[in-house]
Scaffold this motif. Structure first.
Motif, PDB file in Angstrom:
ATOM      1  N   PHE A   8       0.833  -1.207   0.000  1.00 30.88           N
ATOM      2  CA  PHE A   8       0.000   0.000   0.000  1.00 30.88           C
ATOM      3  C   PHE A   8       0.864   1.252   0.000  1.00 30.88           C
ATOM      4  O   PHE A   8       0.645   2.169  -0.799  1.00 30.88           O
ATOM      5  CB  PHE A   8      -0.924  -0.007   1.221  1.00 30.88           C
ATOM      6  N   SER A   9       1.869   1.293   0.874  1.00 34.36           N
ATOM      7  CA  SER A   9       2.693   2.503   0.970  1.00 34.36           C
ATOM      8  C   SER A   9       3.539   2.705  -0.277  1.00 34.36           C
ATOM      9  O   SER A   9       3.668   3.839  -0.776  1.00 34.36           O
ATOM     10  CB  SER A   9       3.581   2.429   2.218  1.00 34.36           C
ATOM     11  N   LEU A  10       4.138   1.634  -0.796  1.00 40.72           N
ATOM     12  CA  LEU A  10       4.974   1.757  -1.985  1.00 40.72           C
ATOM     13  C   LEU A  10       4.158   2.175  -3.205  1.00 40.72           C
ATOM     14  O   LEU A  10       4.636   2.942  -4.048  1.00 40.72           O
ATOM     15  CB  LEU A  10       5.699   0.442  -2.251  1.00 40.72           C
ATOM     16  N   SER A  11       2.936   1.675  -3.316  1.00 38.00           N
ATOM     17  CA  SER A  11       2.073   2.058  -4.440  1.00 38.00           C
ATOM     18  C   SER A  11       1.561   3.485  -4.284  1.00 38.00           C
ATOM     19  O   SER A  11       1.426   4.219  -5.268  1.00 38.00           O
ATOM     20  CB  SER A  11       0.884   1.097  -4.546  1.00 38.00           C
ATOM     21  N   LEU A  12       1.289   3.876  -3.046  1.00 39.09           N
ATOM     22  CA  LEU A  12       0.729   5.206  -2.796  1.00 39.09           C
ATOM     23  C   LEU A  12       1.701   6.309  -3.183  1.00 39.09           C
ATOM     24  O   LEU A  12       1.299   7.358  -3.682  1.00 39.09           O
ATOM     25  CB  LEU A  12       0.356   5.331  -1.314  1.00 39.09           C
ATOM     26  N   GLY A  13       2.990   6.087  -2.966  1.00 40.84           N
ATOM     27  CA  GLY A  13       3.963   7.128  -3.242  1.00 40.84           C
ATOM     28  C   GLY A  13       4.709   6.982  -4.548  1.00 40.84           C
ATOM     29  O   GLY A  13       5.570   7.808  -4.856  1.00 40.84           O
ATOM     30  N   ASP A  14       4.406   5.955  -5.332  1.00 42.32           N
ATOM     31  CA  ASP A  14       5.155   5.714  -6.560  1.00 42.32           C
ATOM     32  C   ASP A  14       4.785   6.724  -7.642  1.00 42.32           C
ATOM     33  O   ASP A  14       3.630   7.127  -7.764  1.00 42.32           O
ATOM     34  CB  ASP A  14       4.872   4.296  -7.066  1.00 42.32           C
ATOM     35  N   TYR A  15       5.780   7.121  -8.412  1.00 45.07           N
ATOM     36  CA  TYR A  15       5.518   7.997  -9.553  1.00 45.07           C
ATOM     37  C   TYR A  15       6.250   7.537 -10.809  1.00 45.07           C
ATOM     38  O   TYR A  15       5.880   7.925 -11.922  1.00 45.07           O
ATOM     39  CB  TYR A  15       5.920   9.437  -9.224  1.00 45.07           C
ATOM     40  N   ILE A  16       7.273   6.689 -10.653  1.00 46.68           N
ATOM     41  CA  ILE A  16       8.056   6.281 -11.818  1.00 46.68           C
ATOM     42  C   ILE A  16       7.240   5.367 -12.723  1.00 46.68           C
ATOM     43  O   ILE A  16       7.217   5.528 -13.948  1.00 46.68           O
ATOM     44  CB  ILE A  16       9.357   5.591 -11.366  1.00 46.68           C
ATOM     45  N   THR A  17       6.569   4.385 -12.136  1.00 44.66           N
ATOM     46  CA  THR A  17       5.748   3.469 -12.934  1.00 44.66           C
ATOM     47  C   THR A  17       4.660   4.221 -13.681  1.00 44.66           C
ATOM     48  O   THR A  17       4.365   3.927 -14.847  1.00 44.66           O
ATOM     49  CB  THR A  17       5.123   2.396 -12.031  1.00 44.66           C
ATOM     50  N   VAL A  18       4.054   5.209 -13.016  1.00 42.84           N
ATOM     51  CA  VAL A  18       3.006   5.990 -13.678  1.00 42.84           C
ATOM     52  C   VAL A  18       3.593   6.766 -14.847  1.00 42.84           C
ATOM     53  O   VAL A  18       2.951   6.898 -15.900  1.00 42.84           O
ATOM     54  CB  VAL A  18       2.347   6.948 -12.664  1.00 42.84           C
ATOM     55  N   GLN A  19       4.795   7.269 -14.689  1.00 48.23           N
ATOM     56  CA  GLN A  19       5.443   7.991 -15.781  1.00 48.23           C
ATOM     57  C   GLN A  19       5.714   7.076 -16.974  1.00 48.23           C
ATOM     58  O   GLN A  19       5.637   7.490 -18.127  1.00 48.23           O
ATOM     59  CB  GLN A  19       6.774   8.586 -15.299  1.00 48.23           C
ATOM     60  N   ILE A  20       6.016   5.793 -16.707  1.00 46.72           N
ATOM     61  CA  ILE A  20       6.431   4.875 -17.768  1.00 46.72           C
ATOM     62  C   ILE A  20       5.241   4.220 -18.461  1.00 46.72           C
ATOM     63  O   ILE A  20       5.208   4.138 -19.691  1.00 46.72           O
ATOM     64  CB  ILE A  20       7.375   3.799 -17.182  1.00 46.72           C
ATOM     65  N   VAL A  21       4.258   3.749 -17.685  1.00 49.69           N
ATOM     66  CA  VAL A  21       3.139   3.008 -18.294  1.00 49.69           C
ATOM     67  C   VAL A  21       1.780   3.637 -17.997  1.00 49.69           C
ATOM     68  O   VAL A  21       0.760   3.110 -18.436  1.00 49.69           O
ATOM     69  CB  VAL A  21       3.123   1.536 -17.806  1.00 49.69           C
TER      70      VAL A  21
END
Length: 278
Positions: free
Chosen positions: A214-227
């Motif tokens: 939950f925490s790692l997904s909540l703060g992630d931005y690199i994956t969103v930038q890529i896919v």
């Protein structure tokens, strides 16, 4: 110093405690303080005066509320997918596989963590691309999920799955086989044993794994930038305000949102005994 155990303890803990206070709590404190600063619209300089303007903007504009809810929804969806996939895998690793195969299965789960984050994310970009392997498996170009919110959830679930499998495997590994055998001897079917014995014991390990996913997904931005395509999550907004916009105080205010959400989440799961499983 063997005659003074307190001095031994102090010598042992001084360095890590100083590192925690300076590097982690210090950085978090600076983040919280700078969230109440503003940027001068004319000069672009940071105005180091207390102000609630950033939080009024976040609470007052619908776009930020929408992005926050979307980010929480993505983190929750990733966590649910990881639980659904991890439980049968961990059960097989802990209770079904032979004793000789179990260490190798654990190594197989850990192996993806040794690869670069970016390599894995860009590999999924190739898989999900228009006319890529997933499109071919589903019957042609445009048949797959493509880039967007669905792709973001899929890739994040893949990236953080080991963090869910390992706590559940550890919890199941501590479950005595004799307990399952006793349930069968008393006439309970497999489904009944799963519901009444196994699942209740899985609550703390699942909650522990969910803290990571939950925490790692909540703060992630690199994956969103890529896919992620045009998908916007909290991490993207923080990154955009740090980079192109240059509005560090507003980025800090946005960054407090996942921190507060995780504090609430940790308080909620604390009752399940999840923190003892970490």
């Amino acid at each position: 110093m063997h005659r003074h155990p307190r001095w031994q303890l102090a010598a042992l803990l001084t360095a890590p405690v100083l590192w925690l206070v300076v590097a982690y709590l210090g950085a978090l404190g600076v983040l919280m303080v700078s969230a109440f600063w503003t940027v001068n619209g004319f000069t672009g300089g940071i105005v180091r005066e207390f102000s609630l303007a950033n939080f009024r903007t976040i609470l007052g504009e619908e776009v930020y509320r929408t992005v926050t809810l979307r980010s929480v929804g993505v983190a929750a969806a990733v966590t649910v997918i990881c639980v659904v996939v991890a439980v049968p895998m961990a059960f097989y690793m802990a209770k079904v596989a032979s004793a000789r195969a179990r260490p190798w299965l654990v190594i197989a789960v850990l192996t993806p963590l040794w690869a670069s984050y970016l390599v894995k994310a860009y590999a999924w970009r190739v898989l999900l691309g228009n006319g890529g392997p997933i499109d071919s498996l589903l019957g042609g170009p445009g048949r797959g999920p493509g880039y967007g919110l669905t792709a973001t959830v899929i890739v994040l679930a893949y990236l953080w799955l080991p963090y869910m499998i390992l706590p559940i495997h550890a919890g199941l590994d501590r479950l005595p086989d004799s307990l399952l055998e006793a349930s069968a001897d008393l006439g309970a079917r497999a489904g009944h044993t799963l519901r009444r014995i196994v699942l209740p014991l899985l609550v703390p390990p699942v909650a522990a794994g969910s803290i990571f996913t939950f925490s790692l997904s909540l703060g992630d931005y690199i994956t969103v930038q890529i896919v992620g395509g045009k998908t916007q999550l909290i991490g993207n907004l923080v990154y955009a305000n740090i980079g192109a916009a240059g509005n560090l105080p507003f980025a800090a205010a946005l960054a407090t949102i996942p921190v507060l959400i995780m504090v609430i989440y940790l308080i909620a799961v604390r009752r399940s005994g999840a923190l003892e499983e970490l």
